[in-house]
Design an enzyme around this catalytic site. Structure first.
Site, short mmCIF file in Angstrom:
data_model
loop_
_atom_site.label_atom_id
_atom_site.label_comp_id
_atom_site.label_asym_id
_atom_site.label_seq_id
_atom_site.Cartn_x
_atom_site.Cartn_y
_atom_site.Cartn_z
CE LYS A 170 -2.38 -2.71 -0.52
NZ LYS A 170 -2.42 -4.17 -0.44
CG LEU B 181 -8.74 -11.19 2.95
CD1 LEU B 181 -10.22 -10.85 2.90
CD2 LEU B 181 -7.95 -10.33 1.97
CG HIS C 37 -24.42 16.92 -1.65
ND1 HIS C 37 -24.29 16.07 -2.74
CD2 HIS C 37 -24.35 18.18 -2.13
CE1 HIS C 37 -24.17 16.81 -3.84
NE2 HIS C 37 -24.20 18.09 -3.50
P1 FAD Z 1 1.30 -13.94 8.63
O1 FAD Z 1 1.10 -12.49 8.50
O2 FAD Z 1 1.88 -14.69 7.49
O3 FAD Z 1 2.25 -14.12 9.91
C1 FAD Z 1 2.75 -15.36 10.29
C2 FAD Z 1 4.02 -15.11 11.09
O4 FAD Z 1 4.42 -16.35 11.69
C3 FAD Z 1 5.20 -14.65 10.25
O5 FAD Z 1 5.76 -13.48 10.80
C4 FAD Z 1 6.20 -15.80 10.33
O6 FAD Z 1 7.56 -15.37 10.32
C5 FAD Z 1 5.83 -16.43 11.64
N1 FAD Z 1 6.14 -17.86 11.76
C6 FAD Z 1 5.80 -18.87 10.93
N2 FAD Z 1 6.21 -20.06 11.42
C7 FAD Z 1 6.82 -19.79 12.60
C8 FAD Z 1 7.42 -20.60 13.59
N3 FAD Z 1 7.44 -21.95 13.49
N4 FAD Z 1 7.96 -19.99 14.66
C9 FAD Z 1 7.94 -18.64 14.80
N5 FAD Z 1 7.36 -17.82 13.89
C10 FAD Z 1 6.80 -18.40 12.83
N6 FAD Z 1 -4.31 -8.77 3.29
C11 FAD Z 1 -5.20 -7.78 3.49
O7 FAD Z 1 -6.16 -7.97 4.25
N7 FAD Z 1 -5.06 -6.56 2.89
C12 FAD Z 1 -4.04 -6.30 2.05
O8 FAD Z 1 -3.93 -5.18 1.52
C13 FAD Z 1 -3.10 -7.32 1.80
N8 FAD Z 1 -2.06 -7.10 0.97
C14 FAD Z 1 -1.14 -8.09 0.79
C15 FAD Z 1 -0.09 -7.84 -0.08
C16 FAD Z 1 0.86 -8.82 -0.31
C17 FAD Z 1 2.01 -8.53 -1.25
C18 FAD Z 1 0.78 -10.06 0.39
C19 FAD Z 1 1.83 -11.12 0.19
C20 FAD Z 1 -0.27 -10.32 1.24
C21 FAD Z 1 -1.25 -9.34 1.45
N9 FAD Z 1 -2.34 -9.55 2.28
C22 FAD Z 1 -3.27 -8.57 2.46
C23 FAD Z 1 -2.54 -10.83 2.98
C24 FAD Z 1 -2.09 -10.72 4.46
O9 FAD Z 1 -0.74 -10.33 4.49
C25 FAD Z 1 -2.28 -12.03 5.18
O10 FAD Z 1 -3.61 -12.48 5.04
C26 FAD Z 1 -1.97 -11.89 6.66
O11 FAD Z 1 -0.66 -11.44 6.86
C27 FAD Z 1 -2.19 -13.21 7.40
O12 FAD Z 1 -1.90 -13.02 8.74
P2 FAD Z 1 -1.41 -14.23 9.66
O13 FAD Z 1 -1.20 -13.66 11.02
O14 FAD Z 1 -2.32 -15.39 9.53
O15 FAD Z 1 -0.01 -14.72 9.04
P1 NAD Z 2 -4.77 -15.08 -5.99
O1 NAD Z 2 -5.35 -16.38 -5.56
O2 NAD Z 2 -5.52 -13.82 -5.72
O3 NAD Z 2 -4.49 -15.11 -7.56
C1 NAD Z 2 -3.67 -16.08 -8.15
C2 NAD Z 2 -4.02 -16.18 -9.62
O4 NAD Z 2 -3.02 -16.97 -10.27
C3 NAD Z 2 -5.36 -16.87 -9.87
O5 NAD Z 2 -6.19 -16.02 -10.62
C4 NAD Z 2 -4.98 -18.14 -10.62
O6 NAD Z 2 -5.96 -18.51 -11.56
C5 NAD Z 2 -3.66 -17.74 -11.28
N1 NAD Z 2 -2.82 -18.88 -11.65
C6 NAD Z 2 -2.55 -20.00 -10.92
N2 NAD Z 2 -1.73 -20.83 -11.63
C7 NAD Z 2 -1.47 -20.21 -12.82
C8 NAD Z 2 -0.70 -20.57 -13.97
N3 NAD Z 2 -0.02 -21.73 -14.05
N4 NAD Z 2 -0.65 -19.70 -15.00
C9 NAD Z 2 -1.33 -18.52 -14.95
N5 NAD Z 2 -2.07 -18.15 -13.88
C10 NAD Z 2 -2.15 -18.98 -12.82
O7 NAD Z 2 -3.31 -15.06 -5.32
P2 NAD Z 2 -2.27 -13.90 -5.13
O8 NAD Z 2 -2.57 -12.74 -6.01
O9 NAD Z 2 -0.94 -14.55 -5.21
O10 NAD Z 2 -2.53 -13.45 -3.64
C11 NAD Z 2 -2.34 -14.39 -2.57
C12 NAD Z 2 -3.21 -14.06 -1.40
O11 NAD Z 2 -2.79 -12.88 -0.76
C13 NAD Z 2 -4.65 -13.86 -1.81
O12 NAD Z 2 -5.38 -14.97 -1.36
C14 NAD Z 2 -5.11 -12.63 -1.12
O13 NAD Z 2 -6.14 -12.93 -0.25
C15 NAD Z 2 -3.90 -12.12 -0.35
N6 NAD Z 2 -3.70 -10.70 -0.71
C16 NAD Z 2 -4.69 -9.81 -0.40
C17 NAD Z 2 -4.56 -8.49 -0.78
C18 NAD Z 2 -5.65 -7.52 -0.46
O14 NAD Z 2 -6.48 -7.84 0.36
N7 NAD Z 2 -5.67 -6.34 -1.06
C19 NAD Z 2 -3.45 -8.07 -1.49
C20 NAD Z 2 -2.48 -9.00 -1.81
C21 NAD Z 2 -2.62 -10.33 -1.39
#
Ligand code: FAD
Ligand code: NAD
Length: 466
Positions: free
Chosen positions: A51, A320, A445
């Site tokens: 973001k 999420l 508004h």
């Molecule tokens: P995580 O955030 O993955 O945290 C798990 C933690 O556990 C990590 O810090 C890891 O190091 C630690 N861990 C794992 N195993 C061990 C162990 N054995 N011992 C100690 N520590 C350990 N979601 C949104 O809602 N909005 C968004 O805008 C959004 N944007 C995203 C953008 C990107 C590029 C990505 C990759 C994801 C995004 N997500 C977004 C998804 C969001 O990041 C995840 O859904 C969320 O972080 C999940 O939270 P969690 O606590 O389950 O796990």
């Molecule tokens: P995603 O599941 O949103 O999209 C993955 C896409 O890859 C799918 O549309 C799938 O059909 C495609 N795909 C899979 N195999 C393929 C292949 N061989 N060739 C071409 N396309 C293929 O997954 P993501 O974008 O990697 O995000 C991962 C997770 O992170 C999501 O589940 C999302 O919830 C979370 N996330 C959330 C936010 C947000 O809330 N704004 C932002 C980033 C990530």
């Protein structure tokens, strides 16, 4: 040996929020995290850095393409990528550091190392130097999150072919970028680098973008992003991606069954994420894992082993941050004998592109499949005064209400600030509001939120401004 009421493994938004809530409820809490910075995927390499880059690249894009429409002429515009990346890093640091502060305030004891469950109530923390520490707890909460998924044939070198972990930190704008996967990461990070000047091609397996989101939103998004210059190859299955002589080479089978190749300076693999349970000892502890690698839980977040619980990306459901947070709070409330609760229908889903795309509740496709009779009201941003003032008229909002009861079952928005606007609809779903409730509520508004009031009025075919 340290003894606790609760040991949380993982300090992402699921784990750290659960730890704080448990401390509020009077528990003695420890949180084990293997990475020095707290906050998990979300704060370190996910929501927050992406973001920060979306906001920063939006400022650049607006100055480059949009400012003149407001009568603002920009000359000598320059991209200073190192400063943009430094902004992102500073935002990440402020957020991860904030969690350290919250742990101190709430007396959550942090352990730095890899957590492993040896038996119910017994956790070993292994530090980077291999030293071990034993913890004992009444309850253990697994909140270990997820990591990027890979597909066969993709060879990550993390320099040219990488995941979102790398794409939030490219040190130069690639001339060409191929994104594998037209999901949320592909669209968000594809937008960032496209705005900054890369020629971005998204290769998606399905014939549409954003699987699972409302069909009409996906179709509108495809048109808008194509007009912004992103290229899409839909219905194309990627077979391989690797660096060859310093360039990324992606081969895929296109919709006609022909093999095609694309080359690019950067390849982003964004084909989903998988639950992370490596080295956690779940098998030894007897905790059941499902066929997709997710920790199995009941509706109180209990695994099959008494005293071991799990939440967030490592369990079923949307990946999420706010879903993980809700589950973390509910799980520890159950542990404390309270009535934890998560309403999965009221969890919004936002894609932070421009325009933003946001949904809550059921899609039309889901209602149709379930045979639920519904009414639909839609309203476009182009008839909203504030959207016109912002030169941001692309998109629409639609509200789906039960045909008989008028209860709001879903809301879907593509348009300016849809991510903020969806909050009203999430509250409406949570409070079981009717479309009439929204239609009769005064909306200031001129605001973008008036689009929701008009969409609600359109459910009864009485929108005023269309
Ligand atoms: P995580 O955030 O993955 O945290 C798990 C933690 O556990 C990590 O810090 C890891 O190091 C630690 N861990 C794992 N195993 C061990 C162990 N054995 N011992 C100690 N520590 C350990 N979601 C949104 O809602 N909005 C968004 O805008 C959004 N944007 C995203 C953008 C990107 C590029 C990505 C990759 C994801 C995004 N997500 C977004 C998804 C969001 O990041 C995840 O859904 C969320 O972080 C999940 O939270 P969690 O606590 O389950 O796990
Ligand atoms: P995603 O599941 O949103 O999209 C993955 C896409 O890859 C799918 O549309 C799938 O059909 C495609 N795909 C899979 N195999 C393929 C292949 N061989 N060739 C071409 N396309 C293929 O997954 P993501 O974008 O990697 O995000 C991962 C997770 O992170 C999501 O589940 C999302 O919830 C979370 N996330 C959330 C936010 C947000 O809330 N704004 C932002 C980033 C990530």
């Amino acid at each position: 040996m340290d003894t606790f009421d609760l040991v949380v493994i993982g300090a992402g938004p699921g784990g750290y929020v659960a730890a704080i809530r448990a401390a509020q409820l009077g528990m003695k809490v420890a949180c084990v995290e293997k990475v020095k910075a707290l906050g998990g995927t979300c704060l370190r390499v996910g929501c927050i850095p992406s973001k920060a880059l979306l906001e920063a690249s939006h400022v650049y894009a607006l100055n480059k393409h949009g400012a003149e429409k407001f009568g603002v002429k920009v000359t000598g515009l320059e991209l200073d990528l190192p400063t943009m990346l430094a902004h992102k890093d500073a935002v990440v640091k402020a957020n991860t550091g904030g969690v350290d502060g919250l742990f101190l305030k709430n007396k959550v004891k942090r352990f730095f190392g890899m957590g492993r469950i040896d038996a119910p109530g017994k956790v070993t923390v292994t530090a980077a130097d291999g030293s071990e520490q034993q913890l004992e707890a009444k309850n253990v909460l697994v909140a270990t999150g997820s990591v990027p998924s890979l597909i066969p044939g993709v060879e990550l070198d993390r320099e040219i072919v990488g995941t979102s972990d790398e794409a939030i930190d490219y040190q130069a704008v690639p001339r060409r970028m191929v994104v594998i996967g037209g999901g949320v990461i592909g669209l968000e990070l594809g937008s960032v680098w496209s705005r900054l000047g890369a020629e971005v091609t998204v290769v998606e397996y399905l014939p549409r973008l954003m699987a699972g989101m409302d069909d009409e939103l996906a179709a509108a998004a495809l048109k808008i992003f194509t007009a912004q210059g992103l290229k899409f190859r839909l219905g194309c299955r990627v077979q391989s991606a690797k660096a060859v002589n310093g360039v990324g080479r992606v081969t895929f089978i296109d919709a006609d069954g022909t093999e095609q190749t694309l080359e690019a300076e950067k390849v982003l693999v964004a084909v989903g994420r998988r639950p992370f349970t490596d080295g956690l000892g779940l098998e030894k502890a007897g905790v059941k894992i499902d066929n997709r690698g997710r920790v199995e839980i009941d509706d109180h977040f209990r695994t099959n082993v008494p005293g071991i619980w799990a939440i967030g990306d490592v369990v079923r459901g949307a990946m999420l941050a706010h879903k993980a947070e809700e589950e973390g709070v509910a799980a520890v409330e159950f542990m404390a004998g309270k009535a934890g609760h998560v309403n999965y229908d009221a969890i919004p889903n936002v894609v932070y592109t421009d325009p933003e795309i946001a949904s809550v509740g059921k899609t039309e496709e889901e209602l149709e499949a379930a045979g639920v009779p519904y009414k639909k009201g839609a309203f476009p941003f182009k008839f909203n005064g504030r959207a016109r003032a912002m030169n941001a008229v692309d998109g629409f909002a639609k509200i789906l209400a039960h045909e008989k009861t008028d209860r709001i079952l879903g809301a879907h928005i593509i348009g300016p600030q849809a991510g903020h606007l969806i909050a009203e609809m999430a509250v409406a779903v949570e409070m079981m509001a009717s479309s009439e409730d929204i239609a009769r509520s005064s909306h200031a508004h001129p605001t973008l939120a008036e689009v929701l009031k008009e969409a609600a009025m359109a459910v009864e075919k009485r929108a005023i401004h269309q």
